[in-house]
Scaffold this active site. Structure first.
Site, PDB file in Angstrom:
ATOM      1  N   ARG A 132      -9.744   0.322   3.827  1.00 45.25           N
ATOM      2  CA  ARG A 132      -8.881   1.301   2.965  1.00 45.25           C
ATOM      3  C   ARG A 132      -7.682   0.680   2.722  1.00 45.25           C
ATOM      4  NH1 ARG A 132      -6.138   5.675   6.811  1.00 45.25           N
ATOM      5  NH2 ARG A 132      -5.049   6.037   5.102  1.00 45.25           N
ATOM      6  N   ASP A 143       4.014  -0.246  12.205  1.00 42.79           N
ATOM      7  CA  ASP A 143       3.081  -0.940  11.752  1.00 42.79           C
ATOM      8  C   ASP A 143       2.681  -2.062  12.065  1.00 42.79           C
ATOM      9  OD1 ASP A 143       3.224   1.022   8.459  1.00 42.79           O
ATOM     10  OD2 ASP A 143       2.540   1.581  10.405  1.00 42.79           O
ATOM     11  N   LYS A 180       0.692  -1.019  -0.062  1.00 41.25           N
ATOM     12  CA  LYS A 180      -0.035  -0.238  -0.145  1.00 41.25           C
ATOM     13  C   LYS A 180       0.945   1.301   0.094  1.00 41.25           C
ATOM     14  CE  LYS A 180      -1.600   1.608   3.997  1.00 41.25           C
ATOM     15  NZ  LYS A 180      -1.018   2.999   4.340  1.00 41.25           N
ATOM     16  N   ASN A 181       1.703   1.445   0.990  1.00 39.80           N
ATOM     17  CA  ASN A 181       2.567   2.649   0.936  1.00 39.80           C
ATOM     18  C   ASN A 181       3.480   2.824   0.068  1.00 39.80           C
ATOM     19  OD1 ASN A 181       1.098   3.086   3.459  1.00 39.80           O
ATOM     20  ND2 ASN A 181       2.704   2.396   4.945  1.00 39.80           N
ATOM     21  N   CYS A 233      -4.340   8.123   9.105  1.00 33.23           N
ATOM     22  CA  CYS A 233      -5.008   7.265  10.312  1.00 33.23           C
ATOM     23  C   CYS A 233      -4.461   8.359  11.431  1.00 33.23           C
ATOM     24  CB  CYS A 233      -4.134   6.123  10.506  1.00 33.23           C
ATOM     25  SG  CYS A 233      -4.748   4.699   9.676  1.00 33.23           S
ATOM     26  N   ARG A 246       1.081  14.539  13.465  1.00 30.02           N
ATOM     27  CA  ARG A 246       1.844  14.144  12.442  1.00 30.02           C
ATOM     28  C   ARG A 246       2.345  15.297  11.483  1.00 30.02           C
ATOM     29  NH1 ARG A 246      -0.919   8.562   9.825  1.00 30.02           N
ATOM     30  NH2 ARG A 246       1.002   8.215   9.042  1.00 30.02           N
TER      31      ARG A 246
HETATM   32  C1  EPZ Z   1       4.588   6.477   6.544  1.00 33.31           C
HETATM   33  O1  EPZ Z   1       3.828   7.514   7.666  1.00 33.31           O
HETATM   34  C2  EPZ Z   1       3.534   5.530   6.615  1.00 33.31           C
HETATM   35  N1  EPZ Z   1       2.553   5.786   5.935  1.00 33.31           N
HETATM   36  C3  EPZ Z   1       3.035   4.923   8.108  1.00 33.31           C
HETATM   37  O2  EPZ Z   1       2.070   3.857   7.841  1.00 33.31           O
HETATM   38  C4  EPZ Z   1       4.116   4.299   8.816  1.00 33.31           C
HETATM   39  O3  EPZ Z   1       3.589   3.981  10.024  1.00 33.31           O
HETATM   40  C5  EPZ Z   1       5.261   5.396   8.977  1.00 33.31           C
HETATM   41  O4  EPZ Z   1       5.703   5.765   7.773  1.00 33.31           O
HETATM   42  C6  EPZ Z   1       6.250   5.130   9.736  1.00 33.31           C
HETATM   43  O5  EPZ Z   1       7.062   3.824   9.236  1.00 33.31           O
HETATM   44  C7  EPZ Z   1       2.484   5.944   4.485  1.00 33.31           C
HETATM   45  O6  EPZ Z   1       3.597   5.463   3.900  1.00 33.31           O
HETATM   46  C8  EPZ Z   1       1.288   6.598   3.821  1.00 33.31           C
HETATM   47  P1  EPZ Z   1       6.952   9.592   9.210  1.00 33.31           P
HETATM   48  P2  EPZ Z   1       4.606   9.012   7.693  1.00 33.31           P
HETATM   49  O7  EPZ Z   1       7.183  10.844   8.411  1.00 33.31           O
HETATM   50  O8  EPZ Z   1       5.353   9.171   6.299  1.00 33.31           O
HETATM   51  C9  EPZ Z   1       7.194  12.354  12.947  1.00 33.31           C
HETATM   52  C10 EPZ Z   1       0.155   2.457   7.721  1.00 33.31           C
HETATM   53  O9  EPZ Z   1      -0.443   1.815   8.590  1.00 33.31           O
HETATM   54  N2  EPZ Z   1       7.423  13.405  12.106  1.00 33.31           N
HETATM   55  O10 EPZ Z   1       8.107   8.584   9.199  1.00 33.31           O
HETATM   56  O11 EPZ Z   1       3.703  10.090   8.122  1.00 33.31           O
HETATM   57  C11 EPZ Z   1       6.012  12.080  12.856  1.00 33.31           C
HETATM   58  O12 EPZ Z   1       5.081  12.769  13.679  1.00 33.31           O
HETATM   59  C12 EPZ Z   1       0.680   3.858   7.935  1.00 33.31           C
HETATM   60  O13 EPZ Z   1       0.531   2.130   6.708  1.00 33.31           O
HETATM   61  C13 EPZ Z   1       7.806  14.736  12.240  1.00 33.31           C
HETATM   62  O14 EPZ Z   1       8.222  15.142  13.677  1.00 33.31           O
HETATM   63  O15 EPZ Z   1       5.501   8.593   8.856  1.00 33.31           O
HETATM   64  C14 EPZ Z   1       5.872  10.419  13.693  1.00 33.31           C
HETATM   65  O16 EPZ Z   1       5.818  10.809  14.950  1.00 33.31           O
HETATM   66  C15 EPZ Z   1       0.553   4.406   9.400  1.00 33.31           C
HETATM   67  N3  EPZ Z   1       7.875  15.867  11.351  1.00 33.31           N
HETATM   68  C16 EPZ Z   1       7.323  10.057  12.749  1.00 33.31           C
HETATM   69  O17 EPZ Z   1       8.114  11.356  12.649  1.00 33.31           O
HETATM   70  C17 EPZ Z   1       8.121  15.497   9.897  1.00 33.31           C
HETATM   71  O18 EPZ Z   1       8.240  16.405   9.289  1.00 33.31           O
HETATM   72  C18 EPZ Z   1       7.085   9.057  11.729  1.00 33.31           C
HETATM   73  O19 EPZ Z   1       6.691   9.871  10.712  1.00 33.31           O
HETATM   74  C19 EPZ Z   1       7.539  14.399   9.542  1.00 33.31           C
HETATM   75  C20 EPZ Z   1       7.486  13.494  10.459  1.00 33.31           C
END
Ligand code: EPZ
Length: 430
Positions: A399, A307, A22-23, A118, A123
């Site tokens: 989804r 995840d 998916k991702n 989600c 985020r």
């Molecule tokens: C991606 O989310 C995935 N979603 C998530 O999968 C997955 O859990 C996550 O990566 C971590 O592996 C998709 O790919 C669509 P991050 P993403 O940016 O990109 C903080 C699922 O179930 N952060 O690595 O949003 C943020 O708040 C979903 O398939 C900042 O502080 O994850 C979080 O605590 C859920 N500032 C952490 O980093 C930023 O600018 C990880 O976020 C960006 C992120």
């Protein structure tokens, strides 16, 4: 949307094939915005999030044609410019954040609605913005949209992320792919789908090296041509099936996987007493004896994936002894624990740490999915529990998982999708 009714207590046996990730699919489809030509993308999962992203491209003026169930042809040559203000769509997924990087990389500016996805706590996108500003952009957020402009044009940069971010890594990669010169992304994430996006872009003529390490180098090219690409298998879907058979007992074979992407999950599950046999692009997963306790800390890849937090917690609920889960990625990942308690789990949550004391068995109950992976965990808990479990808010699950109920029922699960209360009542008492 209806609910799932699950008659638990049966082992899982048989074979199942995993769909495309998916991702990865959501990021690659959005990356097609950068391509002035025809992309044919295969192994796409049949999930509503994909439908949303294809609809966004269509609204922007792309031609989109489904070649078959899992293959889509996209041509973005005639896109109508840097605006993608579609709140009704972007609010449905988190991956719509990739519109920022893709539109910016294609047009030199971007005006896109902010994303949804989600509810796992805050985020933020401060690291994405840090990257765009380093590339010469001015960024303003107002009226629910982000406006990214570069009055003097984009220029290459060296960006060191303060915080590991999957989305930020992908977004800066997309923004930089056509900037003349070399952009370097340091402290980058290494998730398999980041490599998949880089491989897709390179197949379309980009020049990206280092994806899968913490330093990614993007040398700008003038334009991206079309091509053919196939999405990697979904290691989280595979992990979900591994957790399910570990919870219920039994033996299954999972096809269409890349073992390397599952190592962090397999290693942990073997510690808990699950037997895993590598069969090249499949694995055999068997659990016959008791589950053993363990401790897990979720980390960016190649650490244990966040995840898989909720699915693994179900195993901790059934393991002999006390297990500890530490969540280091999302603030509100543990909202599912209240639902597991309704099924008899002995669990305590204190901030980013949850402690699970194993019980003999879980008991069926009416529960509610609060996010995609929590919903998957409740299915696993229902399959393992004694009695009947009813899961509502299943739109979260639908989804992000392709045909999950049919795949589970092909392994001997007893899951029924019901649309109304009366039918659910009848099935629960059947
Ligand atoms: C991606 O989310 C995935 N979603 C998530 O999968 C997955 O859990 C996550 O990566 C971590 O592996 C998709 O790919 C669509 P991050 P993403 O940016 O990109 C903080 C699922 O179930 N952060 O690595 O949003 C943020 O708040 C979903 O398939 C900042 O502080 O994850 C979080 O605590 C859920 N500032 C952490 O980093 C930023 O600018 C990880 O976020 C960006 C992120």
């Amino acid at each position: 949307m209806g609910k799932y009714v699950i008659h638990g207590g049966h082992e899982l046996h048989g074979e199942v094939s995993v769909s495309g990730f998916k991702n990865a699919a959501l990021a690659v489809i959005t990356s097609a915005i950068l391509v002035e030509g025809t992309c044919v993308i295969g192994n796409i999962p049949k999930i509503s999030d994909v439908t949303v992203h294809l609809e966004i491209l269509k609204r922007m003026g792309a031609s989109v044609r489904l070649i078959d169930d899992t293959t889509v042809e996209i041509n973005c040559s005639k896109l109508r410019g840097p605006r993608a203000i579609f709140d009704d769509l972007t609010r449905k997924t988190r991956a719509s954040t990739y519109l920022m990087g893709a539109v910016l990389g294609r047009f030199g500016s971007a005006h896109v609605s902010l994303s949804g996805g989600c509810d796992l706590g805050s985020r933020p996108i401060d690291q994405h913005i840090k990257g765009f500003e380093a590339l010469g952009c001015n960024v303003e957020i107002k009226n629910g949209a982000i406006h990214i402009t570069a009055q003097d044009g984009l220029h290459p940069a060296r960006i060191y992320f303060d915080q590991r971010t999957v989305g930020g890594t992908i977004n800066v990669m997309l923004a930089a792919v056509r900037i003349p010169g070399q952009t370097v992304i340091e402290n980058a994430n290494k998730e398999p789908h980041i490599v998949d996006v880089a491989n897709f872009l390179n197949a379309m003529g980009a020049n990206i090296t280092g994806a899968g390490t913490d330093v990614i180098k993007v040398r700008g090219v003038r334009r991206l041509h079309g091509g053919i690409y196939s999405i990697i298998p979904d290691q989280i879907e595979a992990g979900t099936f591994m957790a399910a058979v570990a919870a219920t007992g039994g033996e299954i074979v999972i096809h269409n996987i890349i073992p390397k992407h599952l190592e962090c999950i397999s290693t942990k599950f073997e510690e808990m007493g699950v037997e895993i046999v590598d069969l090249d692009d499949s694995i055999l997963v068997r659990r016959t004896g008791p589950l053993r306790r363990t401790n897990v800390k979720t980390m960016p890849y190649p650490g244990f994936p966040t995840d898989m937090n909720s699915q693994t917690a179900v195993l901790m609920c059934l393991a002999q002894g006390t297990s500890i889960m530490t969540e280091s990625i999302f603030q509100d990942r543990f909202r599912y624990v209240d639902e597991l308690r309704r099924m008899g789990a002995h669990a305590q949550v204190d901030g980013q740490i949850a402690v699970f004391e194993g019980v003999e068995n879980l008991t069926g109950a009416p529960v509610r999915a609060c996010d995609l992976r929590a919903g998957a965990a409740l299915i696993i808990a229902g399959l393992a529990a004694q009695g009947v479990t009813e899961i509502s808010c299943i739109e979260y699950i639908e989804r992000g998982y392709d045909n999950l109920v049919a795949k589970f029922n092909g392994l001997g699960a007893g899951i029924t999708l019901v649309e109304d209360e009366a039918e659910a009542e009848i099935l629960a008492n059947a």
